[in-house]
Design a protein around this motif. Structure first.
Motif, PDB file in Angstrom:
ATOM      1  N   PRO A 116     -47.070  32.684 -27.446  1.00  0.00           N
ATOM      2  CA  PRO A 116     -46.475  31.381 -27.692  1.00  0.00           C
ATOM      3  C   PRO A 116     -47.515  30.281 -27.571  1.00  0.00           C
ATOM      4  O   PRO A 116     -48.438  30.368 -26.766  1.00  0.00           O
ATOM      5  N   ALA A 117     -47.347  29.247 -28.367  1.00  0.00           N
ATOM      6  CA  ALA A 117     -48.327  28.157 -28.390  1.00  0.00           C
ATOM      7  C   ALA A 117     -48.411  27.509 -27.013  1.00  0.00           C
ATOM      8  O   ALA A 117     -47.404  27.136 -26.416  1.00  0.00           O
ATOM      9  N   GLY A 118     -49.615  27.385 -26.515  1.00  0.00           N
ATOM     10  CA  GLY A 118     -49.829  26.716 -25.237  1.00  0.00           C
ATOM     11  C   GLY A 118     -49.450  27.519 -24.019  1.00  0.00           C
ATOM     12  O   GLY A 118     -49.370  26.991 -22.922  1.00  0.00           O
ATOM     13  N   ALA A 119     -49.181  28.821 -24.192  1.00  0.00           N
ATOM     14  CA  ALA A 119     -48.683  29.613 -23.073  1.00  0.00           C
ATOM     15  C   ALA A 119     -49.744  29.883 -22.009  1.00  0.00           C
ATOM     16  O   ALA A 119     -49.430  30.356 -20.942  1.00  0.00           O
ATOM     17  N   GLU A 120     -50.997  29.595 -22.312  1.00  0.00           N
ATOM     18  CA  GLU A 120     -52.060  29.888 -21.351  1.00  0.00           C
ATOM     19  C   GLU A 120     -52.605  28.613 -20.704  1.00  0.00           C
ATOM     20  O   GLU A 120     -53.742  28.566 -20.293  1.00  0.00           O
ATOM     21  N   VAL A 121     -51.769  27.555 -20.624  1.00  0.00           N
ATOM     22  CA  VAL A 121     -52.274  26.293 -20.090  1.00  0.00           C
ATOM     23  C   VAL A 121     -52.405  26.329 -18.574  1.00  0.00           C
ATOM     24  O   VAL A 121     -53.052  25.468 -17.990  1.00  0.00           O
ATOM     25  N   LEU A 122     -51.785  27.290 -17.901  1.00  0.00           N
ATOM     26  CA  LEU A 122     -51.856  27.346 -16.449  1.00  0.00           C
ATOM     27  C   LEU A 122     -53.164  28.000 -16.007  1.00  0.00           C
ATOM     28  O   LEU A 122     -53.627  28.954 -16.608  1.00  0.00           O
ATOM     29  N   ILE A 158     -43.451  34.675 -17.148  1.00  0.00           N
ATOM     30  CA  ILE A 158     -42.430  33.669 -17.427  1.00  0.00           C
ATOM     31  C   ILE A 158     -42.934  32.250 -17.175  1.00  0.00           C
ATOM     32  O   ILE A 158     -42.694  31.356 -17.988  1.00  0.00           O
ATOM     33  N   PRO A 159     -43.641  31.962 -16.050  1.00  0.00           N
ATOM     34  CA  PRO A 159     -44.118  30.588 -15.841  1.00  0.00           C
ATOM     35  C   PRO A 159     -45.040  30.088 -16.950  1.00  0.00           C
ATOM     36  O   PRO A 159     -45.020  28.898 -17.285  1.00  0.00           O
ATOM     37  N   ARG A 160     -45.850  30.961 -17.514  1.00  0.00           N
ATOM     38  CA  ARG A 160     -46.742  30.522 -18.589  1.00  0.00           C
ATOM     39  C   ARG A 160     -45.944  30.104 -19.826  1.00  0.00           C
ATOM     40  O   ARG A 160     -46.292  29.145 -20.506  1.00  0.00           O
ATOM     41  N   ILE A 161     -44.881  30.840 -20.122  1.00  0.00           N
ATOM     42  CA  ILE A 161     -44.048  30.479 -21.260  1.00  0.00           C
ATOM     43  C   ILE A 161     -43.271  29.194 -20.959  1.00  0.00           C
ATOM     44  O   ILE A 161     -43.082  28.344 -21.824  1.00  0.00           O
ATOM     45  N   MET A 162     -42.843  29.024 -19.713  1.00  0.00           N
ATOM     46  CA  MET A 162     -42.146  27.799 -19.336  1.00  0.00           C
ATOM     47  C   MET A 162     -43.057  26.585 -19.448  1.00  0.00           C
ATOM     48  O   MET A 162     -42.644  25.515 -19.902  1.00  0.00           O
ATOM     49  N   ALA A 163     -44.323  26.768 -19.053  1.00  0.00           N
ATOM     50  CA  ALA A 163     -45.266  25.653 -19.146  1.00  0.00           C
ATOM     51  C   ALA A 163     -45.446  25.203 -20.587  1.00  0.00           C
ATOM     52  O   ALA A 163     -45.604  24.008 -20.870  1.00  0.00           O
ATOM     53  N   ALA A 165     -43.186  25.257 -22.848  1.00  0.00           N
ATOM     54  CA  ALA A 165     -41.965  24.595 -23.320  1.00  0.00           C
ATOM     55  C   ALA A 165     -41.735  23.238 -22.669  1.00  0.00           C
ATOM     56  O   ALA A 165     -40.857  22.490 -23.102  1.00  0.00           O
ATOM     57  N   MET A 166     -42.507  22.901 -21.647  1.00  0.00           N
ATOM     58  CA  MET A 166     -42.278  21.644 -20.944  1.00  0.00           C
ATOM     59  C   MET A 166     -42.749  20.453 -21.755  1.00  0.00           C
ATOM     60  O   MET A 166     -43.728  20.540 -22.497  1.00  0.00           O
ATOM     61  N   PRO A 167     -42.069  19.302 -21.634  1.00  0.00           N
ATOM     62  CA  PRO A 167     -42.490  18.088 -22.344  1.00  0.00           C
ATOM     63  C   PRO A 167     -43.871  17.633 -21.890  1.00  0.00           C
ATOM     64  O   PRO A 167     -44.329  17.959 -20.797  1.00  0.00           O
ATOM     65  N   ALA A 168     -44.506  16.873 -22.724  1.00  0.00           N
ATOM     66  CA  ALA A 168     -45.838  16.359 -22.401  1.00  0.00           C
ATOM     67  C   ALA A 168     -45.768  15.404 -21.210  1.00  0.00           C
ATOM     68  O   ALA A 168     -44.780  14.717 -21.000  1.00  0.00           O
ATOM     69  N   LYS A 408     -35.670  33.655 -27.422  1.00  0.00           N
ATOM     70  CA  LYS A 408     -36.090  32.481 -28.191  1.00  0.00           C
ATOM     71  C   LYS A 408     -35.154  31.301 -27.921  1.00  0.00           C
ATOM     72  O   LYS A 408     -33.940  31.419 -28.025  1.00  0.00           O
ATOM     73  N   GLY A 409     -35.720  30.163 -27.567  1.00  0.00           N
ATOM     74  CA  GLY A 409     -34.950  28.948 -27.350  1.00  0.00           C
ATOM     75  C   GLY A 409     -34.386  28.794 -25.956  1.00  0.00           C
ATOM     76  O   GLY A 409     -33.998  27.692 -25.569  1.00  0.00           O
ATOM     77  N   THR A 410     -34.327  29.858 -25.175  1.00  0.00           N
ATOM     78  CA  THR A 410     -33.722  29.776 -23.851  1.00  0.00           C
ATOM     79  C   THR A 410     -34.587  28.975 -22.895  1.00  0.00           C
ATOM     80  O   THR A 410     -34.085  28.237 -22.052  1.00  0.00           O
ATOM     81  N   MET A 411     -35.899  29.094 -23.027  1.00  0.00           N
ATOM     82  CA  MET A 411     -36.787  28.376 -22.135  1.00  0.00           C
ATOM     83  C   MET A 411     -36.658  26.870 -22.329  1.00  0.00           C
ATOM     84  O   MET A 411     -36.640  26.098 -21.366  1.00  0.00           O
ATOM     85  N   THR A 412     -36.535  26.440 -23.572  1.00  0.00           N
ATOM     86  CA  THR A 412     -36.336  25.011 -23.847  1.00  0.00           C
ATOM     87  C   THR A 412     -35.036  24.534 -23.232  1.00  0.00           C
ATOM     88  O   THR A 412     -34.952  23.434 -22.680  1.00  0.00           O
TER      89      THR A 412
END
Length: 425
Positions: A116-122, A158-163, A165-168, A408-412
């Motif tokens: 997922p896009a941005g999933a490795e930001v942590l 899971i936390p990486r995928i949650m990160a 999905a979080m707003p900027a 899909k979509g649940t994290m958002t």
């Protein structure tokens, strides 16, 4: 002259199909989610219909043949052998299908959200000896998330995928407790002291201020958060406490929520291999108890098969003796107060949860439960019920130890729920 028709194969298939159907009904009634042959959470109506259909089909298939109704069939011993082999084969089929369905679900989910896009930001840091995942930025007070995840591989993904999905402009800190951080067998152990010390160490760093932020737990992490909720409230004055799919004891079934009831066969096997119970003293004691009983039962069984001229003497006697020796060993060990105890971190927490549950006194702002977990929580004593049935309860039918978050979509949806007062209900 009497006609005799022996059909061992079809008798075995009859016992196998009927046993498989009965096992499916048991899985549905007991809520053994890990043995769901179609994967995911057990749906009792589906299992009942499937089991009843298999049983009806087995009888129709077998007794629909006139040779099985009107002609003398296999001997009594062979009937018993087919019944025992059919039950074992039905149990093996259940395990294999549950293993295959869960493995397929994991492969499909992995492909669906592999990168997922941005999933490795942590990034990972170490505070007070604990491994922590942090986002590169930290927002204004009240806009950040402090997450307590489950231990294990899923708890770090899971936390990486949650990160992602979080707003900027919002930050996140994730603590993934080691097994030692779970509640221990001592009722006075809250199980959260290590987590609290880590949070306090983070709060002292200039980059992070945990005052007034949202605290959230996932699965067993929710239970840890609930147990130390009063200290979290006094130390950090959180904006809100959210418990996602906490483990709820089911008094009627004698189970402790999904943590012990939903593990598929591959997870159970992985845990057994990791724990290596065969290296423990209790296992050696059981072996010392079993060997004499095994030799005695096999010898007696073999003598009886020869005395009554039972077919397959060299197979029937030892096999029957082995099964009887296991049965006798089990009940003898229970009578003597011995036996293998489950020593996994989850199992150690069971005794505490069943008796004292939590020393926390601050109810969460919102709890996400399945309808089944809600019904189980409603039957808890009043002093424990408030820990789960908070001011606001949301029902997510697929919430199964955090695995639903990979859909899909649940994290958002979950991220929006955290800041619902800003984005609307």
């Amino acid at each position: 002259m009497e006609t005799f028709h022996e059909d061992i194969l079809e008798t075995f298939l009859f016992c196998l199909i009927a046993s498989f159907g009965i096992i499916q009904i048991m899985v549905g009634r007991r809520g053994w989610n890990g043995l769901s042959i179609y994967g995911g959470r057990v749906r009792e109506n589906v299992n009942n219909a499937m089991g009843a259909g298999l049983i009806i089909f087995a009888y129709a298939y077998y007794f629909g043949d006139p040779l099985h109704r009107n002609v003398r069939n296999i001997e009594g011993f062979m009937s018993l052998f087919c019944l025992g082999a059919g039950i074992l084969a039905g149990a093996a089929a259940t395990l294999l299908l549950a293993w295959a369905s869960e493995s397929l679900r994991r492969v499909l989910l992995k492909r669906r959200i592999s990168k997922p896009a941005g999933a490795e930001v942590l990034t990972e840091i170490i505070v007070a000896g604990e491994r922590i995942l942090v986002s590169p930025s930290w927002g204004e007070r009240g806009t950040n998330l402090v997450l307590i995840a489950e231990s294990g591989r899923g708890g770090s993904r899971i936390p990486r995928i949650m990160a992602a999905a979080m707003p900027a402009g919002r930050g996140m800190i994730c603590l993934q407790p080691a097994s030692a951080s779970l509640p221990g067998p001592d009722p006075g152990d809250s199980g959260g002291e290590v987590i609290l010390e880590t949070l306090r160490g983070l709060d002292l760093l200039e980059e992070y201020d945990l005052e007034g932020e949202t605290f959230m737990g996932l699965g067993w992490g929710s239970n840890l958060l609930l147990r130390m909720s009063d200290k979290v409230d006094s130390d950090f004055n959180p904006r809100r406490i959210v418990a996602v799919d906490p483990v709820v004891p089911d008094i009627d079934l004698g189970l402790v929520g999904d943590a012990l009831a939903s593990n598929p066969p591959q997870d159970i096997l992985e845990r057994v291999v990791a724990d290596k119970p065969w290296k423990g003293s209790e296992f050696r004691d059981l072996l010392k108890l079993w060997w004499p009983l095994l030799l005695l039962c096999v010898a007696v069984g073999t003598v009886i098969t020869f005395a009554f001229d039972v077919r397959w003497k060299l197979l029937a006697g030892p096999l029957a003796g082995t099964l009887i020796s296991l049965w006798l060993t089990y009940f003898t060990a229970v009578w003597r107060g011995r036996g293998l105890r489950a020593e996994s971190p989850e199992a150690e927490a069971v005794s505490v949860m069943s008796a004292t549950m939590s020393r926390g006194t601050v109810a969460p702002s919102k709890t996400i439960l399945t309808p089944e977990e809600y019904n189980a929580a409603a039957k808890l004593p009043d002093e424990l019920k408030g820990l789960y049935l908070s001011r606001s309860v949301e029902f997510w039918s697929e919430a199964l130890r955090g695995k639903f978050l990979l859909r899909k979509g649940t994290m958002t949806r979950l991220v929006n729920l955290i800041w619902e007062d800003e984005v609307g209900e």
